[in-house]
Scaffold this active site. Structure first.
Site, PDB file in Angstrom:
ATOM      1  N   ALA A 104       0.980  -1.409  -0.114  1.00 40.97           N
ATOM      2  CA  ALA A 104       0.121  -0.070  -0.078  1.00 40.97           C
ATOM      3  C   ALA A 104       1.044   1.347   0.144  1.00 40.97           C
ATOM      4  O   ALA A 104       0.566   2.255  -0.751  1.00 40.97           O
ATOM      5  CB  ALA A 104      -0.948  -0.224   1.261  1.00 40.97           C
ATOM      6  N   CYS A 139      15.230  -9.171  -0.915  1.00 43.89           N
ATOM      7  CA  CYS A 139      16.282  -8.867   0.020  1.00 43.89           C
ATOM      8  C   CYS A 139      15.707  -9.305   1.415  1.00 43.89           C
ATOM      9  O   CYS A 139      14.561  -9.131   1.705  1.00 43.89           O
ATOM     10  CB  CYS A 139      16.339  -7.168  -0.005  1.00 43.89           C
ATOM     11  SG  CYS A 139      17.222  -6.690   1.391  1.00 43.89           S
ATOM     12  N   VAL A 143      15.843  -8.477   4.985  1.00 42.64           N
ATOM     13  CA  VAL A 143      16.363  -7.125   5.607  1.00 42.64           C
ATOM     14  C   VAL A 143      17.229  -7.267   6.835  1.00 42.64           C
ATOM     15  O   VAL A 143      18.232  -6.780   7.404  1.00 42.64           O
ATOM     16  CB  VAL A 143      15.315  -6.058   6.021  1.00 42.64           C
ATOM     17  CG1 VAL A 143      14.471  -5.596   4.968  1.00 42.64           C
ATOM     18  CG2 VAL A 143      14.417  -6.922   7.110  1.00 42.64           C
ATOM     19  N   TYR A 154       7.195  -8.644  20.267  1.00 40.53           N
ATOM     20  CA  TYR A 154       6.618  -7.860  19.336  1.00 40.53           C
ATOM     21  C   TYR A 154       6.316  -6.323  19.965  1.00 40.53           C
ATOM     22  O   TYR A 154       6.798  -5.274  19.194  1.00 40.53           O
ATOM     23  CB  TYR A 154       5.329  -8.103  18.513  1.00 40.53           C
ATOM     24  CG  TYR A 154       4.614  -7.317  17.778  1.00 40.53           C
ATOM     25  CD1 TYR A 154       5.046  -7.371  16.320  1.00 40.53           C
ATOM     26  CD2 TYR A 154       3.679  -6.483  17.969  1.00 40.53           C
ATOM     27  CE1 TYR A 154       4.544  -6.629  15.353  1.00 40.53           C
ATOM     28  CE2 TYR A 154       3.089  -5.690  16.846  1.00 40.53           C
ATOM     29  CZ  TYR A 154       3.636  -5.643  15.528  1.00 40.53           C
ATOM     30  OH  TYR A 154       2.876  -5.092  14.665  1.00 40.53           O
TER      31      TYR A 154
HETATM   32  N1  LIG Z   1      -1.310  -5.115  10.085  1.00 35.17           N
HETATM   33  C1  LIG Z   1      -1.446  -4.440  11.336  1.00 35.17           C
HETATM   34  O1  LIG Z   1      -2.335  -4.644  12.093  1.00 35.17           O
HETATM   35  C2  LIG Z   1      -0.278  -3.563  11.725  1.00 35.17           C
HETATM   36  C3  LIG Z   1      -0.322  -2.614  12.769  1.00 35.17           C
HETATM   37  C4  LIG Z   1       0.441  -1.823  13.124  1.00 35.17           C
HETATM   38  C5  LIG Z   1       1.691  -2.051  12.458  1.00 35.17           C
HETATM   39  N2  LIG Z   1       1.941  -3.110  11.582  1.00 35.17           N
HETATM   40  C6  LIG Z   1       3.405  -3.154  11.071  1.00 35.17           C
HETATM   41  O2  LIG Z   1       3.328  -2.979   9.462  1.00 35.17           O
HETATM   42  C7  LIG Z   1       4.399  -3.771   9.053  1.00 35.17           C
HETATM   43  C8  LIG Z   1       3.986  -4.365   7.727  1.00 35.17           C
HETATM   44  O3  LIG Z   1       3.009  -5.312   8.206  1.00 35.17           O
HETATM   45  P1  LIG Z   1       1.769  -6.190   7.424  1.00 35.17           P
HETATM   46  O4  LIG Z   1       0.567  -5.928   8.334  1.00 35.17           O
HETATM   47  O5  LIG Z   1       1.660  -5.455   6.207  1.00 35.17           O
HETATM   48  O6  LIG Z   1       2.245  -7.623   7.426  1.00 35.17           O
HETATM   49  P2  LIG Z   1       2.420  -8.520   6.314  1.00 35.17           P
HETATM   50  O7  LIG Z   1       2.836  -9.853   6.993  1.00 35.17           O
HETATM   51  O8  LIG Z   1       1.278  -8.511   5.501  1.00 35.17           O
HETATM   52  O9  LIG Z   1       3.603  -7.878   5.681  1.00 35.17           O
HETATM   53  C9  LIG Z   1       4.828  -8.061   5.795  1.00 35.17           C
HETATM   54  C10 LIG Z   1       5.859  -8.086   4.812  1.00 35.17           C
HETATM   55  O10 LIG Z   1       7.156  -8.123   5.148  1.00 35.17           O
HETATM   56  C11 LIG Z   1       7.759  -9.033   4.384  1.00 35.17           C
HETATM   57  N3  LIG Z   1       9.232  -9.688   5.495  1.00 35.17           N
HETATM   58  C12 LIG Z   1       9.020 -10.468   6.514  1.00 35.17           C
HETATM   59  N4  LIG Z   1      10.387 -10.582   6.964  1.00 35.17           N
HETATM   60  C13 LIG Z   1      11.110 -10.099   6.137  1.00 35.17           C
HETATM   61  C14 LIG Z   1      12.521 -10.050   5.772  1.00 35.17           C
HETATM   62  N5  LIG Z   1      13.148 -10.542   6.772  1.00 35.17           N
HETATM   63  N6  LIG Z   1      13.087  -9.163   4.983  1.00 35.17           N
HETATM   64  C15 LIG Z   1      12.399  -8.585   4.056  1.00 35.17           C
HETATM   65  N7  LIG Z   1      10.958  -8.841   4.153  1.00 35.17           N
HETATM   66  C16 LIG Z   1      10.339  -9.379   5.021  1.00 35.17           C
HETATM   67  C17 LIG Z   1       6.872 -10.343   4.416  1.00 35.17           C
HETATM   68  O11 LIG Z   1       7.481 -11.070   3.401  1.00 35.17           O
HETATM   69  C18 LIG Z   1       5.530  -9.378   3.680  1.00 35.17           C
HETATM   70  O12 LIG Z   1       5.598  -9.151   2.663  1.00 35.17           O
HETATM   71  C19 LIG Z   1       5.134  -4.459  10.079  1.00 35.17           C
HETATM   72  O13 LIG Z   1       6.186  -3.603  10.616  1.00 35.17           O
HETATM   73  C20 LIG Z   1       3.886  -4.490  11.268  1.00 35.17           C
HETATM   74  O14 LIG Z   1       4.556  -4.516  12.502  1.00 35.17           O
HETATM   75  C21 LIG Z   1       0.822  -3.664  11.178  1.00 35.17           C
END
Ligand SMILES: NC(=O)c1ccc[n+]([C@@H]2O[C@H](COP(=O)([O-])OP(=O)(O)OC[C@H]3O[C@@H](n4cnc5c(N)ncnc54)[C@H](O)[C@@H]3O)[C@@H](O)[C@H]2O)c1
Length: 256
Positions: A20, A63, A65, A151
């Site tokens: 997004a 990658c 990270v 977390y």
């Molecule tokens: N969804 C929620 O409710 C929410 C709320 C607050 C914060 N967040 C934060 O938003 C961020 C994105 O989360 P999301 O909800 O989109 O989750 P998601 O699991 O849908 O997406 C996470 C992405 O990160 C990638 N990823 C994981 N480990 C990785 C690595 N080692 N190297 C590279 N890429 C890696 C995954 O493959 C995935 O595409 C995170 O930091 C999460 O903590 C999410």
């Protein structure tokens, strides 16, 4: 910041919030390097963006990270391809209390490493052009969560790191704005981890507390957070800010 023709990196952008954020930048005619450990989903996302925004606007880099060398290459490839770097969005994150050291590595250690690499490329006091960094924190940066202590610890740490580095940037005239996004619950695959025993480990017994908090806050769509992200990147007055976004209250900046 004017986003047209700017260049940004978004980590963890194959799906969910990262996707997004990348799409929100593309809509503003920025060029975006999306990186992810999941190259299959990354290729699908890249193809979707190519179709919608043109093939030269997006680059996908596989990658992990948590690999310092892969992270370094990500920055080099970005500058090689597009000639500069203006924006970094540190989005990649996981929720796993069982392999909690990995949660710290992805959510915090890698995020710090990426911030430092961005400083090397962007710092005005070292010949760079300045820029904007957005670090993914969470509402978990402010509250305890018995179902997810590690977390929660990483997200508290991300906020403290972001605010401190932002202050260093201001005092040292780095010309870089560094802000934190703190969304409540967003409709992505990470929500599936809320009731998985193999993920929550010994905290599985508290899974209903997590779900209860989710029902209280409500669940947002990723595109809403994408729009909020653009506000954080565009507004040159914001540095060290913590933008909270919830379904019930919309966007609010934390008053520290
Ligand atoms: N969804 C929620 O409710 C929410 C709320 C607050 C914060 N967040 C934060 O938003 C961020 C994105 O989360 P999301 O909800 O989109 O989750 P998601 O699991 O849908 O997406 C996470 C992405 O990160 C990638 N990823 C994981 N480990 C990785 C690595 N080692 N190297 C590279 N890429 C890696 C995954 O493959 C995935 O595409 C995170 O930091 C999460 O903590 C999410």
């Amino acid at each position: 910041m004017i986003l047209k023709n700017s260049v940004g990196i978004v980590t963890g952008a194959s799906r969910g919030l990262g996707k997004a954020f990348a799409e929100a930048l593309l809509k503003k005619e920025a060029k975006v390097v999306i990186c992810d450990i999941d190259h299959e989903e990354g290729a699908i996302t890249k193809a979707e963006f190519d179709e919608k925004y043109g093939p030269n606007q997006t680059t996908f880099v596989t990658c992990d990270v948590t690999s310092p060398s892969q992270l370094k290459d990500l920055f080099s490839q970005t500058v090689q391809k597009y000639g500069k770097l203006d924006i970094l969005c540190n989005n990649a994150g996981i929720n796993n209390e069982n392999i909690w050291e990995k949660t710290i590595s992805v959510n915090l250690v890698a995020l710090i490493q990426a911030n430092y690499l961005a400083l090397e490329h962007m710092r005005c006091d070292r010949g760079g052009q300045g820029g904007s960094i957005v670090n993914m924190a969470s509402m978990s940066s402010f509250q305890p969560a018995p179902h997810a202590p590690v977390y929660t610890a990483t997200k508290h740490a991300v906020l403290g790191f972001t605010r401190s580095l932002a202050e260093a940037s201001r005092l040292g005239n780095f010309g870089i704005r560094i802000n934190a996004m703190c969304p409540g619950f967003v409709n992505t695959s990470i929500l599936e981890t809320l009731d998985q025993e193999e993920i929550l480990g010994m905290f599985y017994q508290f899974k209903d507390i997590g779900k209860h908090i989710m029902h209280l806050f409500g669940v947002l769509e990723p595109s809403v957070i994408g729009d909020a992200f653009i506000q954080l990147v565009e507004d040159d007055s914001l540095n060290g800010a913590a933008m909270k976004i919830t379904a019930s209250k919309g966007i609010q900046f934390e008053n520290f």
